[in-house]
Design an enzyme around this catalytic site. Structure first.
Site, PDB file in Angstrom:
ATOM      1  N   ARG A   1       0.831  -1.201   0.000  1.00  0.00           N
ATOM      2  CA  ARG A   1       0.000   0.000   0.000  1.00  0.00           C
ATOM      3  C   ARG A   1       0.865   1.251   0.000  1.00  0.00           C
ATOM      4  O   ARG A   1       1.962   1.272   0.567  1.00  0.00           O
ATOM      5  CB  ARG A   1      -0.934   0.021   1.213  1.00  0.00           C
TER       6      ARG A   1
ATOM      7  N   LYS B   1      -8.125 -17.724  -1.385  1.00  0.00           N
ATOM      8  CA  LYS B   1      -8.613 -16.737  -2.340  1.00  0.00           C
ATOM      9  C   LYS B   1      -7.645 -16.743  -3.526  1.00  0.00           C
ATOM     10  O   LYS B   1      -6.463 -16.443  -3.367  1.00  0.00           O
ATOM     11  CB  LYS B   1      -8.685 -15.360  -1.688  1.00  0.00           C
TER      12      LYS B   1
END
Length: 625
Positions: A203, A352
């Site tokens: 990020r 995922k």
């Protein structure tokens, strides 16, 4: 109650049921050849063809003689129709409505046939409980008691806790509310809880300006891992990145995607601790945005220290599913399963699939997992967006072949975060996921922080329910090709590529044939399970009607909340089989699922039958008293 036992034929063929009709030998030979040529997805065409030929015979029309040298045309393709379709307008007009429906290339299932009959939307919708499950992300728009209960009443099957937001205290409150709802008896089935780990993320840092930094195409911007200088991105045109090896993972000419692609930048140069970029697609860069390198996965550990703390929290709270973010290989799944074993916890582990590495190692990941989630947001950031639907289809297919639940997630009703109605493309997207065979579809921001969480759930539920069961067929099962070791062999369409013992093989055949027979007679299925194994196996074969799975295990009941077509209900299973069965039937009658005179398929099978003493595996059709 009248009991009608059925002698099971393990050679029953899968497919739609066609009543016997009087027909000439030419027609029979024609149909037999079509059966040999057809694929699983075109069996409905056989029914249409047979009906059309029967109608033609009733009209004194001579069917064509079979010519072995001339193959039948592929129906549904613009080609010459056989002569029994070459009827005049008068002849077609004399056919019944049902026959016309069959000739209309679709077995009467096309919407145009419903509109011809002036059926209302309610009449056009299957009058069955929704089979595809719905996962709802809980957030500010849905975390209060009133809002969460409203979602549950509207049909939420699984509540998702996104550990990227909130803390353990806020998630504890949601878990307590779900448990309160399950204990309230407002629904017969129970809502499962899925804990979704944050995972390692790259990020950007703070940009200084509350409204973000506006960047246009051609502008220069720098990401740095030098944290010694306090930056103001609006002035310096640079910000930090929370990943020290960022400068090692990116290369010149790489494309950086911000938040999955709402902005993109090209790497021009790398100098020391700085990555210098040129804006390709402009936009507003705000603080702490997710960064991806298109086509490459960051070299980060799949499980962070915070993730281990969150997993421990989930074990303590007895959640039902773990969704692991940014899984790159099977090793991570095995580590988490060992962690669960040490803590004596039985929680399903679902990776995922959201990175290039995960797709590359998909087969080994699915082999050791309990299911999967198709996380399309990050998939579309790391891979070309046009490949995401192909990957989705592959993941759904492979999970279905292994009998493991699969969730399709991300951007399904994104516009409903701010709008009360969806785009038509979003509705089509849900339909595709259901038709492909997904066990569940998921709402993220729509229910977490959207303006219309209930409406979004209602749209998803109505769309999933509207898809005819024929358009989401069960996987092919080559039971005819079984080698002497008991392994399923043949094409890629295999139920279980793991080695199976003979008892397991018999159990698979029971589930397979029970599904076929219940589909032919069009009756629901009732079974009793302590482990959930038989219910999951039946779900794999995608029966047309609902499967009512009664269990005395609360955790198993919640685990079944993710399996397609299963309604798991809680009931004590006593030593008296007849008494237990009658109690289950009375429960279903009181809930309005069945009534006196209905027929129901009762399965007593599994790796270990519940009433073991003097008991055998059986499939029984029973008329409800």
């Amino acid at each position: 109650m009248a009991v009608r036992p059925v002698q099971m034929d393990l050679g029953v063929a899968r497919g739609s049921f066609t009543p016997s009709r009087k027909s000439n030998p030419s027609q029979n030979a024609c149909v037999q050849r079509l059966k040999r040529q057809e694929s699983h997805s075109t069996r409905w065409q056989r029914k249409m063809l047979t009906t059309a030929m029967t109608a033609s015979t009733n009209q004194q029309t001579q069917a064509p003689a079979e010519d072995p040298a001339v193959p039948l045309p592929v129906l549904g393709i613009n080609t010459s129709l056989p002569s029994f379709f070459q009827a005049s307008g008068t002849e077609l007009g004399s056919l019944g409505t049902d026959a016309m429906d069959e000739i209309d290339l679709g077995g009467g299932k096309w919407l145009s046939n419903d509109l011809k009959r002036e059926r209302t939307p309610d009449q056009r919708t299957q009058q069955l409980p929704r089979k595809t499950k719905i996962v709802c992300t809980i957030g500010p728009s849905s975390c209060s008691r009133e809002d969460l209960f409203a979602l549950a009443d509207a049909g939420m099957n699984v509540a998702r806790l996104n550990m990227s937001h909130g803390d353990h205290t806020s998630h504890q409150q949601v878990i307590d509310l779900v448990k309160e709802y399950n204990a309230s008896g407002r629904r017969g089935d129970h809502i499962g809880i899925l804990l979704d780990t944050k995972g390692p993320e790259v990020r950007s840092g703070d940009v200084g300006a509350s409204g973000g930094v506006v960047l246009s195409k051609g502008d220069k911007f720098t990401f740095t891992v030098d944290y010694s200088v306090l930056l103001d991105a609006t002035i310096d045109r640079r910000t930090t990145v929370n990943y020290d090896d960022f400068v090692k993972d990116v290369h010149v000419n790489d494309i950086l995607l911000v938040d999955g692609g709402i902005m993109s930048m090209r790497v021009e140069s790398i100098t020391g601790k700085d990555v210098n970029c040129e804006v390709v697609d402009g936009g507003t860069l705000t603080s702490r945005r997710h960064l991806n390198v298109q086509g490459r996965t960051a070299n980060l550990p799949s499980i962070t220290e915070q993730d281990w703390k969150d997993l421990k929290f989930g074990i303590e709270q007895e959640v039902d599913f773990f969704a692991l973010s940014f899984v790159n290989d099977a090793r991570v799944i095995l580590e988490v399963k060992e962690f669960l074993r040490v803590h004596n916890a039985e929680i399903a582990v679902l990776p995922k699939i959201e990175s290039v590495s995960a797709v590359r190692n998909l087969d080994e990941i699915l082999l050791v997992s309990d299911g999967a989630m198709v996380a399309r947001g990050d998939l579309g950031a790391e891979l070309p967006v046009e490949e995401v639907p192909l990957i989705q289809s592959e993941i759904v297919f492979k999970c279905q072949q292994q009998g493991k639940p699969v969730i399709v997630a991300t951007n399904m009703l994104e516009s409903m975060i701010t709008n009360p109605t969806p785009t038509r493309a979003e509705v089509a997207d849900i339909t595709v996921a259901v038709r492909e065979g997904a066990d569940a579809v998921m709402l993220s921001g729509e229910t977490a922080n959207g303006k219309y969480p209930i409406k979004a759930l209602e749209v998803m539920s109505a769309t999933a329910k509207r898809v005819p069961w024929e358009l989401a067929p069960a996987p092919e099962t080559p039971f005819g090709e079984i080698d002497t070791s008991g392994r399923f062999v043949g094409a890629a369409q295999v139920v279980a590529k793991l080695s199976v013992s003979n008892p397991e093989l018999v159990t698979h055949l029971f589930a397979y044939n029970a599904t076929n027979m219940s589909n032919v007679i069009e009756v629901p299925i009732l079974l009793f399970t302590r482990s959930g194994f038989m219910a999951a196996l039946i779900s794999h074969f995608r029966p047309r009607k609902t499967v009512f799975a009664f269990t005395n295990n609360a955790a198993v009941q919640r685990r079944m909340s993710l399996y397609r077509g299963i309604m798991a209900l809680r009931q004590e299973i006593t030593s008296n089989k007849e008494e237990t069965l009658n109690e289950a039937l009375e429960t279903l009658k009181s809930m309005g699922h069945i009534k006196s005179g209905d027929e129901i398929c009762i399965i007593q099978a599994g790796l270990n039958t519940i009433w073991r003493k003097n008991d055998t595996k059986s499939i029984v059709f029973k008329t409800v008293a």
